[in-house]
Design a protein around this motif. Sequence first.
Motif, short mmCIF file in Angstrom:
data_model
loop_
_atom_site.label_atom_id
_atom_site.label_comp_id
_atom_site.label_asym_id
_atom_site.label_seq_id
_atom_site.Cartn_x
_atom_site.Cartn_y
_atom_site.Cartn_z
N ALA A 54 0.83 -1.20 0.00
CA ALA A 54 0.00 0.00 0.00
C ALA A 54 0.87 1.26 0.00
O ALA A 54 0.55 2.24 -0.67
N ALA A 55 1.99 1.23 0.72
CA ALA A 55 2.89 2.40 0.74
C ALA A 55 3.52 2.61 -0.64
O ALA A 55 3.57 3.74 -1.14
N VAL A 56 3.97 1.53 -1.26
CA VAL A 56 4.55 1.64 -2.61
C VAL A 56 3.48 2.10 -3.60
O VAL A 56 3.74 2.93 -4.47
N GLY A 57 2.27 1.57 -3.47
CA GLY A 57 1.17 1.99 -4.33
C GLY A 57 0.82 3.45 -4.17
O GLY A 57 0.50 4.14 -5.14
N THR A 58 0.92 3.96 -2.93
CA THR A 58 0.65 5.37 -2.68
C THR A 58 1.68 6.25 -3.38
O THR A 58 1.34 7.24 -4.02
N VAL A 59 2.94 5.88 -3.27
CA VAL A 59 4.00 6.64 -3.95
C VAL A 59 3.78 6.59 -5.46
O VAL A 59 3.87 7.61 -6.15
N GLY A 60 3.49 5.41 -5.98
CA GLY A 60 3.25 5.28 -7.41
C GLY A 60 2.05 6.08 -7.86
O GLY A 60 2.06 6.69 -8.93
N PHE A 61 1.00 6.08 -7.04
CA PHE A 61 -0.21 6.84 -7.37
C PHE A 61 0.10 8.34 -7.47
O PHE A 61 -0.33 9.01 -8.41
N VAL A 62 0.84 8.86 -6.50
CA VAL A 62 1.19 10.29 -6.52
C VAL A 62 2.04 10.61 -7.75
O VAL A 62 1.83 11.63 -8.41
N LEU A 63 2.99 9.74 -8.07
CA LEU A 63 3.82 9.96 -9.25
C LEU A 63 3.01 9.87 -10.55
O LEU A 63 3.34 10.53 -11.54
N ALA A 64 1.96 9.07 -10.54
CA ALA A 64 1.15 8.88 -11.75
C ALA A 64 0.06 9.94 -11.91
O ALA A 64 -0.57 10.01 -12.96
N LEU A 65 -0.18 10.75 -10.89
CA LEU A 65 -1.26 11.74 -10.96
C LEU A 65 -1.21 12.65 -12.19
O LEU A 65 -2.26 12.90 -12.80
N PRO A 66 -0.04 13.14 -12.61
CA PRO A 66 -0.05 13.99 -13.80
C PRO A 66 -0.57 13.27 -15.06
O PRO A 66 -1.00 13.90 -16.00
N PHE A 67 -0.54 11.95 -15.05
CA PHE A 67 -0.99 11.19 -16.21
C PHE A 67 -2.41 10.68 -16.05
O PHE A 67 -3.12 10.47 -17.04
N THR A 68 -2.83 10.44 -14.81
CA THR A 68 -4.16 9.88 -14.58
C THR A 68 -5.25 10.94 -14.45
O THR A 68 -6.39 10.68 -14.80
N LEU A 69 -4.89 12.13 -13.97
CA LEU A 69 -5.90 13.20 -13.85
C LEU A 69 -6.47 13.63 -15.20
O LEU A 69 -7.70 13.71 -15.34
N THR A 71 -6.80 11.97 -17.89
CA THR A 71 -7.56 10.89 -18.51
C THR A 71 -8.76 10.46 -17.68
O THR A 71 -9.54 9.62 -18.12
N GLY A 72 -8.87 10.98 -16.46
CA GLY A 72 -9.99 10.62 -15.60
C GLY A 72 -9.87 9.26 -14.96
O GLY A 72 -10.85 8.69 -14.50
N SER A 73 -8.67 8.70 -14.93
CA SER A 73 -8.49 7.37 -14.36
C SER A 73 -7.85 7.38 -12.97
O SER A 73 -7.40 6.35 -12.49
N ALA A 74 -7.81 8.54 -12.32
CA ALA A 74 -7.18 8.64 -10.99
C ALA A 74 -7.91 7.78 -9.97
O ALA A 74 -7.29 7.13 -9.13
N GLY A 75 -9.24 7.76 -10.02
CA GLY A 75 -10.00 6.96 -9.06
C GLY A 75 -9.74 5.47 -9.21
O GLY A 75 -9.57 4.75 -8.22
#
Length: 109
Positions: A54-69, A71-75
């Motif tokens: 979950a910690a690694v996923g959180t870091v990855g999620f934050v790093l991926a935000l510029p790409f997921t926001l 496209t609407g896939s952040a959720g």
Amino acid sequence: MKPVILRTLGAAALSVALAGAPALAQQRDTVTGDKSTDMAVDLVVVRPLGIVGAAVGTVGFVLALPFTLPTGSAGETAKEWIGDPLEYTFDRPLGNFNQCGSDLHPCGR
């Protein structure tokens, strides 16, 4: 980390730890053949790996935000990379590697 990866890591750790153990008749719905051993391995190995996942996923999620926001896939990304590992770690009966929640639905669904 996805629950499938965590289960694979947990199963690998179990197979290494139990390689020299005598063969026993396996009880129904257990990984090792003994429910208490499943619970111990879950507590000592699998749950800590879930927290790390979950910690690694959180870091990855934050790093991926510029790409997921845009496209609407952040959720969806948050659910897969953070929500599912947290559910697998904290919303699952001890020793039960397949079902989560009080209704015992398949983990990650």
